[in-house]
Design an enzyme around this catalytic site. Sequence first.
Site, PDB file in Angstrom:
ATOM      1  N   GLU A   1       1.066  -1.455  -0.515  1.00 60.57           N
ATOM      2  CA  GLU A   1      -0.084  -0.300   0.049  1.00 60.57           C
ATOM      3  C   GLU A   1       0.845   1.094   0.217  1.00 60.57           C
ATOM      4  O   GLU A   1       0.899   2.103  -0.639  1.00 60.57           O
ATOM      5  CB  GLU A   1      -0.817  -0.154   1.590  1.00 60.57           C
ATOM      6  CG  GLU A   1      -1.698   1.163   1.380  1.00 60.57           C
ATOM      7  CD  GLU A   1      -1.807   1.646   2.754  1.00 60.57           C
ATOM      8  OE1 GLU A   1      -1.110   3.052   3.252  1.00 60.57           O
ATOM      9  OE2 GLU A   1      -1.998   0.996   3.764  1.00 60.57           O
ATOM     10  N   HIS A   2       2.065   1.266   0.881  1.00 61.31           N
ATOM     11  CA  HIS A   2       3.265   2.378   0.313  1.00 61.31           C
ATOM     12  C   HIS A   2       3.833   2.482  -0.395  1.00 61.31           C
ATOM     13  O   HIS A   2       3.312   3.389  -1.150  1.00 61.31           O
ATOM     14  CB  HIS A   2       3.606   2.240   1.967  1.00 61.31           C
ATOM     15  CG  HIS A   2       3.683   2.266   3.348  1.00 61.31           C
ATOM     16  ND1 HIS A   2       4.092   3.220   3.803  1.00 61.31           N
ATOM     17  CD2 HIS A   2       2.728   2.487   4.334  1.00 61.31           C
ATOM     18  CE1 HIS A   2       3.702   3.945   5.030  1.00 61.31           C
ATOM     19  NE2 HIS A   2       2.515   3.370   5.379  1.00 61.31           N
TER      20      HIS A   2
END
Lengths: 465, 432
Positions: free
Chosen positions: B72-73
Amino acid sequence: MHGILIQAGAAAGDAIEGDGCSIRLRLLLVSRYFALMEGVNDLEEIRQDLGEQFGLFTVTEPKFKTGTLTVMLLLPIIPEKNAAYALALSLLTQSCRKYPDTAAMTVRLDNMYGASLNSSVSVNGNVMQLMISGSTIANRYALHGENLAREMSELICDCILDPNAENGAFKESEFKIQKQELLDTIDAEINNKRNYAFLRAKKTAFAGEPDAYPVYGTREDALRLTSEEVYAAYEEILRRAAIRIYYVGPEPEPQLAETFSAAFAGRERSPEPLVYYAPSPCKPEPVTVREPMDVTQSKLVMVFKGSGLPTEAFRMMSAVFGGTPFSLLFMNVRERLSLCYYCSSWLMTGKDAMVVNSGVELANAERAKEAILEQLAILRQGDFDDALLENIKQSMVNALRSIGDTPNSCISDMYERFYRQDDADVETRIQRYLAITKEDVSAAARAVRLDTVYLMQQEGDAQYE
Amino acid sequence: MNRETIVSRLTGDECIHVRHESGLEIYIMEMEGYHSSFALFGTKYGSINTRFRLKGEADYAEVPEGIAHFLEHKLFENEDCDAFAQYAKTGANANAYTSFDRTAYLFACSENFNESLEILLSFVQAPYFTQESVDKEQGIIAQEIRMNNDEPGWRVFFNMLRAMYHNHPVRIDIGGTEESIRKIDADLLYRCYNTFYNLHNMVLSVAGNVKADEVLAICDKLLRKCEDQGLEEVFPDEPDTVAEHYTEVCLPVGAPIFNVGFKLKPKSGKELLRAELTAISLLDVLLGPSSGLYNELLQEGLINSEFDVDTPFTGSGFFCLSCGGESRQPETVRDRIIAEIERAKKEGFSAEDFERTKRVHYGDMIRSCGNVEANASMMLNAFMNGLQPFDSIEVLADITYEDALQFLREEINTEMNVLSVVRNQEATSCRR
């Protein structure tokens, strides 16, 4: 930025430019009126004067599925009375004569389809804001034809004016519970490390000013309170406070003015002037406070101060500096230099202060501080992309145009326009932001300087100077 | 492309559902009169999805904990520039989150919705990872893990899960551990991306000031057709028992904070929804602020108003009911809660109180319907849980007192309890 969700969720000694750090006070007096005003994003606001510093402000918007009624009791802050005022407020919303304990009050709210009834205490400039707010679903969703907005206004009147008290004191059993609640709230401030670090920084930054004092008072203040003293504080609130009542809901509620006028009729009232703008003098040299704590991530808080800054330019400067994920602090201190997990700035406008908050490794704390000051220097020199300013403007416009999509955002906006003494509609405010130049932003950055550095220091060998 | 309108029988609200030819499920709610919009692009991929295989593969792959959150990052960075930098031009407020069983990328805005939607659909479909950027992100995520470890509310909840589950990955922090994230590299990220970010495993949910036809035109332009890969996930065997009944940690806190949890047998789909809604009302009756027990504990100073019943914590292979707050005697509070549940099993509880709490949850659902963000989240959650939008309000209306009594007697076993406590370092047990 990014998150995890649990379901079901200035350089030390930098010369200050501009008009320095003098203290100026702006007195705000409320005039009497009854008027129709251009409200927020095409919503019409009706203002009714119910007495001296006592007003009702309503917005009707059929799209809403809920109605929110908020009573704000506003009075000049007297720090040593914070605990008594906070305790009085919690006693008013946990029970009243008609619903004399938590169980009875909860059943009442449950029967109103789980209506909410909350209270909060906060400080804005030199004003203590005591707020009681109730929210119900729209009458059209009530299954048995109930008028929920009317029921909520009657309940709030009962809470404020017919408390669970006799012979000049709150009922002892409820008083004991709420006093313990207040003590627990004060004790629990340390639980949220990010907020705790800010509170500790505030204590140094605003030493000797009302903002340095805990909003709920100290543990010692709270321990000393008796039921009689808190009842006297309650009476004092009703006498001293300016009262602003906001209702935003899907249908007009014409009975509100009469309900509140009748409820307060015959009460002795002598509301006091409110001072929302109370900037804090800068210290001659920045002060650094270190506090060791058993944590695995240190917290670095920096407080900058200015004075007399034009609101829009000051806000825009803080946003460019650290208000968004594309601002200077996030893009450089976190993303480029990887010096902290979070790093952002925000304003205390009534104090003309800007706060930078970051979570850092102790070994990186000094470098993070220097990097933050470096970004401020860049801002002061105007050495940032034009595109960044344009993007921040776009972000401001987006936020302003969203006002009016929830009852709470309408109420916040109406109240903010009151305490800023600025009745400009959304479009006018947008135009003001759009007109801000790079030089305006740089000038605002040059007008602040570092006042306080607070470091919550994790255990370890690393040193922070 | 199949397009249907789904209407709530009880509130009259409606949304559009499209099964896009790319494989993506799309939900759109046009909300007249609203200025703002909210969009979520989500995948059924969270921290618990650590063992999986695709159609035709013989063995299950096992990947390090915390990889969904890491991904996600990293997805915000593409080859040309950062997604935040692109959103900056539209003024949208963008973010993302990872939970145990899902990841979602989102933005809120009141202007330039279509441009922001194009950014969202583009960057989530364009992964770009280099070992250098992965190495850098490890430091940032380690900071996040440490920050969460300093939060007592976070620790008390995750410690409860760790004590409750023997093997299920729900017992591990969503972000993984500092050790597990060190094992993540660019190849692993690509592997997980290609497995879980297949559009057949994903959903787009938008609500507010939007036009369905415009949303769908952007989808037609930007979505890349995917083949369904036949994703299979597997979870380790999990006994019905709890791993430990008690867990404690010492941190700088005021009053001790605690969570009491009960492990239930996992469920899925509509059966799970019905169980969740039944449990919410049931626990409110037994333990909520209007209950006899809550008020006794309050009067005796054993709890304060921080005490709350949590929303049931559920997902693939886990189902937990919990409550918690602050108490100087958490063991006593746990014992009283267990005694109250056992009493109610034998004697029953007030049917009138049960109907009243159902009314509260009906009110909660109506409140959500007026909120742009809540509507987009509601549609995404429905997809993630294998349900239709508006199912919740309709299932709630059908739940009876008898259902709740049966649930209490048959599903809640108080022997499967866990008490998790965070005490102040000055406490006797912490000084030992």
